[in-house]
Write an enzyme that holds these catalytic residues in place. Structure first.
Site, short mmCIF file in Angstrom:
data_model
loop_
_atom_site.label_atom_id
_atom_site.label_comp_id
_atom_site.label_asym_id
_atom_site.label_seq_id
_atom_site.Cartn_x
_atom_site.Cartn_y
_atom_site.Cartn_z
N SER A 119 0.83 -1.20 0.00
CA SER A 119 0.00 0.00 0.00
C SER A 119 0.86 1.25 0.00
CB SER A 119 -0.94 0.00 1.21
OG SER A 119 -0.23 -0.30 2.37
N HIS A 140 -3.24 -3.88 -5.67
CA HIS A 140 -3.51 -3.35 -4.33
C HIS A 140 -4.97 -3.55 -3.96
CE1 HIS A 140 -3.82 0.33 -1.49
NE2 HIS A 140 -3.49 -0.74 -0.81
N GLU A 152 -6.46 -1.69 -7.13
CA GLU A 152 -5.64 -0.82 -7.98
C GLU A 152 -4.58 -1.68 -8.66
OE1 GLU A 152 -5.52 3.44 -5.73
OE2 GLU A 152 -4.47 1.82 -4.73
N ASN A 190 -4.98 5.80 -1.59
CA ASN A 190 -4.31 6.25 -0.36
C ASN A 190 -3.84 7.70 -0.47
OD1 ASN A 190 -4.76 4.07 1.24
ND2 ASN A 190 -2.86 3.02 0.72
N1 3HC Z 1 -13.83 -9.87 6.72
C1 3HC Z 1 -14.66 -10.53 5.91
N2 3HC Z 1 -15.92 -10.12 5.66
C2 3HC Z 1 -16.35 -9.04 6.28
C3 3HC Z 1 -15.54 -8.29 7.15
C4 3HC Z 1 -14.22 -8.75 7.38
N3 3HC Z 1 -13.36 -8.10 8.17
N4 3HC Z 1 -16.24 -7.24 7.61
C5 3HC Z 1 -17.45 -7.32 7.04
N5 3HC Z 1 -17.51 -8.38 6.22
C6 3HC Z 1 -18.61 -8.77 5.35
C7 3HC Z 1 -19.42 -9.85 5.93
O1 3HC Z 1 -19.92 -10.67 4.90
C8 3HC Z 1 -20.56 -9.09 6.57
O2 3HC Z 1 -21.73 -9.84 6.61
P1 3HC Z 1 -22.01 -10.88 7.83
O3 3HC Z 1 -21.75 -10.18 9.12
O4 3HC Z 1 -23.44 -11.23 7.60
O5 3HC Z 1 -21.11 -12.04 7.64
C9 3HC Z 1 -20.78 -7.93 5.62
O6 3HC Z 1 -19.46 -7.62 5.14
C10 3HC Z 1 -21.38 -6.72 6.27
O7 3HC Z 1 -20.66 -6.44 7.42
P2 3HC Z 1 -21.27 -5.69 8.68
O8 3HC Z 1 -22.74 -5.93 8.76
O9 3HC Z 1 -20.41 -6.03 9.85
O10 3HC Z 1 -20.99 -4.16 8.49
P3 3HC Z 1 -21.16 -3.19 7.27
O11 3HC Z 1 -22.38 -3.46 6.47
O12 3HC Z 1 -20.97 -1.85 7.87
O13 3HC Z 1 -19.91 -3.48 6.36
C11 3HC Z 1 -17.69 -2.88 5.87
C12 3HC Z 1 -18.62 -3.52 6.88
C13 3HC Z 1 -17.73 -3.65 4.57
C14 3HC Z 1 -16.29 -2.97 6.46
C15 3HC Z 1 -18.15 -1.39 5.62
O14 3HC Z 1 -18.28 -0.74 6.83
C16 3HC Z 1 -17.22 -0.62 4.76
O15 3HC Z 1 -17.25 -0.70 3.54
N6 3HC Z 1 -16.30 0.17 5.38
C17 3HC Z 1 -15.29 0.92 4.67
C18 3HC Z 1 -14.11 0.01 4.40
C19 3HC Z 1 -13.03 0.72 3.65
O16 3HC Z 1 -13.09 1.89 3.32
N7 3HC Z 1 -11.95 -0.02 3.37
C20 3HC Z 1 -10.79 0.51 2.68
C21 3HC Z 1 -9.73 0.81 3.67
S1 3HC Z 1 -8.31 1.55 2.92
C22 3HC Z 1 -7.34 0.26 2.50
O17 3HC Z 1 -7.63 -0.90 2.73
C23 3HC Z 1 -6.08 0.61 1.78
C24 3HC Z 1 -4.87 0.22 2.59
O18 3HC Z 1 -3.75 0.32 1.75
C25 3HC Z 1 -4.67 1.10 3.80
#
Ligand code: 3HC
Length: 282
Positions: A119, A140, A152, A190
């Protein structure tokens, strides 16, 4: 080139997600971690994630078993030698990554495409540790890798069109939507996301609002799926600090400078969800 076998280096939070989505798409996947403890922990995360899908009737038990049957764990990089495409998702440490790329280059046939999930590090620096730099690219993924649709594809100044095309086909085949980015600090997401997260931490650090109110503000005011402090906890505060420091080192812009509070939380071992303590307690 037809991808059948995928290798993944590292079975942590990102690596295990990449293994799972690849096996779910029908690929034979070999994943390597440095010791049995890390490997078994990562494989355990995949197993529970598949089981959760069965429990919630999103997958049949037969599909779970078939997917599990396509995943093989190892502690030896050499066991990835029959992979058509390798995704490296090991520790964000350039010396370690260069050593992994050097070994993979030695043990894999000339056709294997090597990619990194980094990242914040420079892809060309890893490519330069191999004799096939034109076949090295960034793939990514975003956290959680099982859920997030974006990948990405990072193209260095020497990555070939063929390697980019293989990366694109693979990502589409596992249900991801790829975007193409240059091998520049922070790629696309990022570069935009990190200053926003750091600003949110500055707002909190300066006592302008509570963590809950900052997150609620962005959740309800901008329709984001989660607020910036909760997202920082999800990403991992150590990961965020590391990305911020690399962006700041290369771009020297104040908006990439890590707020003192972030550094102190990392020093204290408050790394977010993975240590059960960050801006929130888990
Ligand atoms: N692992 C696997 N599956 C997951 C998970 C995890 N950690 N978290 C959530 N899920 C899946 C599951 O299937 C879950 O359904 P289930 O509980 O019935 O099994 C489903 O997603 C929905 O989860 P939740 O009901 O707990 O919560 P949300 O509907 O709020 O979804 C989320 C959770 C998908 C994490 C959502 O909040 C989201 O999209 N958040 C933003 C995440 C984001 O921006 N990520 C990018 C980060 S930046 C990055 O990664 C770059 C790096 O280089 C720093």
């Amino acid at each position: 080139m037809d991808i059948k076998r995928v290798g993944v280096v590292g079975c942590g939070a990102m690596g295990s997600g990449i293994v799972q989505v690849s096996a779910q798409a029908g690929y034979q996947v070999t994943v390597r971690d440095i010791n049995d403890e890390f490997l078994n922990r990562g494989l355990g995360m995949i197993k529970s994630s598949l089981q959760r899908d069965v429990d919630r009737s999103r997958m049949t038990a037969e599909d779970r078993d078939a997917i599990w049957g396509r995943i093989k764990g190892t502690t030896k990089l050499e066991d990835l030698a029959d992979s058509d495409l390798i995704v490296e998702a090991a520790i964000e440490e350039i010396g370690e990554k260069r050593s992994i790329f050097g070994t993979l280059d030695r043990v894999c046939p000339p056709s294997t495409i090597l990619s990194t999930n980094t990242s914040s590090l420079t892809v060309i620096e890893m490519a330069a540790a191999t004799k096939r730099p034109q076949q090295v690219l960034g793939l990514h993924f975003f956290n959680p890798a099982q859920v997030m649709k974006l990948v990405e594809i990072v193209r260095t100044i020497v990555t070939s069109d063929e390697a980019v095309e293989v990366g694109r086909k693979y990502e589409e085949s596992i249900g991801k939507t790829p975007v193409l980015a240059k091998d520049q600090p922070g790629f696309i997401v990022n570069r935009l996301l990190v200053p926003y997260l750091l600003d949110a931490i500055r707002v909190y650090q300066d006592g302008l609002a509570s963590a809950q109110d900052i997150d609620q503000g962005m959740l309800l005011g901008c329709n984001h799926p989660m607020g910036p402090l909760a997202l920082s906890d999800l990403i991992g505060l150590d990961v965020l600090l590391h990305v911020a420091e690399s962006l700041h080192a290369e771009l020297a812009e104040p908006r990439f400078a890590a707020p003192p509070l972030l550094k102190r939380m990392v020093m204290a071992g408050h790394l977010g969800r993975k240590t059960k303590r960050g801006f929130y307690a888990y």
